[in-house]
Write a protein that holds these residues in place. Structure first.
Motif, PDB file in Angstrom:
ATOM      1  N   GLN A  31       0.723  -1.172  -0.034  1.00  0.00           N
ATOM      2  CA  GLN A  31      -0.005   0.055  -0.112  1.00  0.00           C
ATOM      3  C   GLN A  31       0.872   1.077   0.160  1.00  0.00           C
ATOM      4  N   PRO A  32       0.299   2.348  -0.518  1.00  0.00           N
ATOM      5  CA  PRO A  32       1.174   3.708  -0.204  1.00  0.00           C
ATOM      6  C   PRO A  32       1.733   3.785   1.130  1.00  0.00           C
ATOM      7  N   GLY A  33       3.086   4.137   0.903  1.00  0.00           N
ATOM      8  CA  GLY A  33       3.849   4.431   2.171  1.00  0.00           C
ATOM      9  C   GLY A  33       4.425   3.298   2.670  1.00  0.00           C
ATOM     10  N   GLU A  64       2.198   5.643  -5.175  1.00  0.00           N
ATOM     11  CA  GLU A  64       0.819   5.605  -5.537  1.00  0.00           C
ATOM     12  C   GLU A  64       0.522   4.226  -6.460  1.00  0.00           C
ATOM     13  N   LEU A  65      -0.669   3.569  -6.117  1.00  0.00           N
ATOM     14  CA  LEU A  65      -1.202   2.551  -6.729  1.00  0.00           C
ATOM     15  C   LEU A  65      -2.229   3.036  -7.868  1.00  0.00           C
ATOM     16  N   ARG A  66      -1.880   2.848  -8.925  1.00  0.00           N
ATOM     17  CA  ARG A  66      -2.693   3.585 -10.040  1.00  0.00           C
ATOM     18  C   ARG A  66      -4.058   2.849 -10.086  1.00  0.00           C
ATOM     19  N   PHE A  67      -4.152   1.509  -9.973  1.00  0.00           N
ATOM     20  CA  PHE A  67      -5.261   0.765 -10.520  1.00  0.00           C
ATOM     21  C   PHE A  67      -5.835  -0.011  -8.964  1.00  0.00           C
ATOM     22  N   PRO A  68      -6.999   0.058  -8.753  1.00  0.00           N
ATOM     23  CA  PRO A  68      -7.326  -1.009  -7.614  1.00  0.00           C
ATOM     24  C   PRO A  68      -7.517  -2.440  -7.960  1.00  0.00           C
ATOM     25  N   GLU A  69      -7.686  -3.208  -7.083  1.00  0.00           N
ATOM     26  CA  GLU A  69      -7.928  -4.725  -7.144  1.00  0.00           C
ATOM     27  C   GLU A  69      -9.087  -5.162  -7.980  1.00  0.00           C
ATOM     28  N   SER A  81       4.071   3.652  -8.722  1.00  0.00           N
ATOM     29  CA  SER A  81       4.916   4.589  -8.867  1.00  0.00           C
ATOM     30  C   SER A  81       5.705   4.287  -7.270  1.00  0.00           C
ATOM     31  N   VAL A  82       7.225   4.545  -7.330  1.00  0.00           N
ATOM     32  CA  VAL A  82       7.794   4.367  -6.102  1.00  0.00           C
ATOM     33  C   VAL A  82       8.591   5.499  -6.064  1.00  0.00           C
ATOM     34  N   ASP A  83       8.800   5.951  -4.745  1.00  0.00           N
ATOM     35  CA  ASP A  83       9.541   7.007  -4.412  1.00  0.00           C
ATOM     36  C   ASP A  83      11.039   6.559  -4.026  1.00  0.00           C
TER      37      ASP A  83
END
Length: 496
Positions: A31-33, A64-69, A81-83
């Motif tokens: 999940q984000p974070g 960010e997760l661009r699309f849900p399950e 996307s990954v920081d």
């Protein structure tokens, strides 16, 4: 390069098969974070051929997760996307503040600032996820003195610390960890090289709460295996329920039964992924290849006796021996005697393509639908090798880990309807193949044996074949040969 371009990395939906155009996101594991590392599995997707776990090729924090399950995504679209430089403030770069001022965050502990670079042997470290082989440097990269950089060793120790990493990169005491825990408290080896393990093994360790840094590897080149992870958990949980007494089924995978919702009068199930592809393939096969099906019923008692003897053979210790093993071997011998059965029809060139190898498909029913993985070059395998390959095929299918590559290039297929108690049937050809053998239930029936009616173990085989390239004579001889071998298994030796 802009700040965002240097900080954020976008991972696109790959083509996990050959020419697939889309895949459905079944499950996100992050999940984000959340902190991720290179090679960590972040999601599971389902294509028209199989369910596949996707590893991320970056170290950093999920932005960010661009699309849900449950979303179907085209190949090439960004899904996550990954920081890669977490904690870098606006106007700063990964190397420090653009203005040259000291960062506002507290400095890491002295141990992290003053640790000298250490010499490391020159070598090549194998990478298990498909991103090449990493060349190890001769000196350890010096740690930065900014607070965000202190997260680098913390990421390596995340599993050992069991969730004590502060996602912001600073701890309550300003040391990079929650509370006042110091780097000296990290278990030995946690800051060393990353343990070598494949993504499914990492997921298993995560599910069981096992720290990979504390697992003793037994695999080749120091790779951690599933058994290594399970060995840490005490007492070990049984993988399968004990088999009931009585004859062992031939080995097709049985899908679980989905319970009905209370009060529901009907349930609608979306047809997508593997089920959708299977439906289209079966319709295409049924209405393009002229099917002919023949049946033979015979006494398989001698083969069943041989199966029981082989179960105690030391050369087959550790592999599953069942009737399907000898049926597969009988089919391979029959293919050698009747090579025309192992072919395909080239519609574009109007040619029959004779195969000089046998990629033996085994139809398996799974919760996602019917799949047909195959054993490559099965004709070259010894009986122990064939037994091991069949066992691996069934095990992987049960776990839902069958890859698209494992289902490509099949030449002839066995479908075992006998495990459902069915005597026989008319199987539909797997697309691109010319024959499929259906194995019926093995039952104790009255049978004429040596002039007397006796109880014998009897079964029925059904063979469907493409009548464009296989005529009745070839199909009949092939099916009769299989039955003859299974009725008199000594032919496995005399007919080779």
């Amino acid at each position: 390069m802009t700040e965002n371009a240097s900080r954020f990395r976008e991972f696109k939906m790959p083509d996990v098969g050959e020419g697939l155009t889309e895949a459905e996101i079944l499950k996100w594991y992050v999940q984000p974070g959340d902190t991720v590392t290179d090679g960590q599995v972040v999601c599971e997707v389902e294509t028209a051929k199989a369910a596949v776990e996707l590893p991320i090729p970056y170290d950093g924090v999920v932005h960010e997760l661009r699309f849900p399950e449950g979303t179907t995504v085209d190949v090439g679209q960004v899904i996550i996307s990954v920081d890669v430089a977490p904690g870098t403030a606006s106007g700063e770069t990964a190397g420090g503040a653009a203005s040259g001022e000291a960062p506002a965050a507290p400095a890491p502990p002295a141990a992290a600032q003053e640790e000298p670079a250490e010499a490391a042997p020159k070598g090549r470290t194998p990478v298990l996820v498909g991103y090449g082989v990493a060349e190890t440097s001769t000196r350890r990269r010096p740690r930065r003195t900014t607070a965000p950089a202190a997260q680098v060793p913390v990421q390596q120790a995340a599993a050992a610390l069991q969730g004590e990493l502060n996602g912001s990169g600073t701890g309550a005491a300003g040391g990079g960890l929650n509370g006042s825990r110091a780097l000296a408290d990290i278990p030995p080896g946690a800051l060393g090289s990353r343990p070598l393990a494949k993504p499914p093994v990492r997921k298993l360790a995560k599910d069981l709460g096992v720290d990979l840094a504390q697992v003793v590897p037994t695999g080749p080149d120091g790779v951690i295996t599933r058994d290594d992870v399970r060995a840490v958990v005490a007492p070990p949980a049984p993988e399968t329920a004990p088999a009931p007494a009585g004859p062992e089924p031939a080995g097709e995978v049985l899908p679980p039964v989905a319970p009905a919702q209370p009060g529901a009068r009907e349930t609608r199930i979306p047809v997508k992924g593997v089920r959708k592809a299977t439906a289209a393939a079966m319709v295409g096969s049924a209405f393009t290849a002229p099917h002919v099906t023949e049946f033979v019923t015979f006494d398989i008692s001698r083969t069943m006796k041989l199966v029981e003897e082989l179960k105690t053979d030391p050369d087959l210790a550790g592999v599953r021996v069942n009737p399907l093993l000898l049926i597969a071997r009988a089919l391979l011998v029959a293919v050698r005697r009747n090579p025309g059965i192992n072919a395909s029809w080239d519609e574009a060139d109007q040619e029959i393509v004779q195969k000089h190898y046998v990629n033996l498909g085994i139809a398996a029913a799974t919760p996602r639908g019917l799949i047909v993985p195959n054993i490559k070059d099965a004709q070259d395998k010894t009986l122990p090798e064939l037994a091991a390959a069949l066992g691996e095929l069934v095990s992987v299918a049960r776990e839902g880990k069958t890859t698209p590559a494992a289902m490509q290039g099949g030449t002839i297929t066995i479908t075992n309807v006998g495990v459902f108690g069915i005597d026989s049937g008319t199987p539909i050809l797997n697309p691109g193949e010319s024959a499929i053998l259906a194995v019926g239930a093995i039952k104790l029936l009255p049978w004429v044996h040596k002039g007397k009616v006796k109880p014998r173990q009897v079964t029925t085989l059904g063979l469907s074949f493409d009548h464009r390239l296989i005529d009745g004579e070839l199909g009949s001889r092939f099916l009769a040969d299989i039955a003859a071998i299974l009725e008199q298994p000594k032919k496995l030796i005399t007919w080779v």
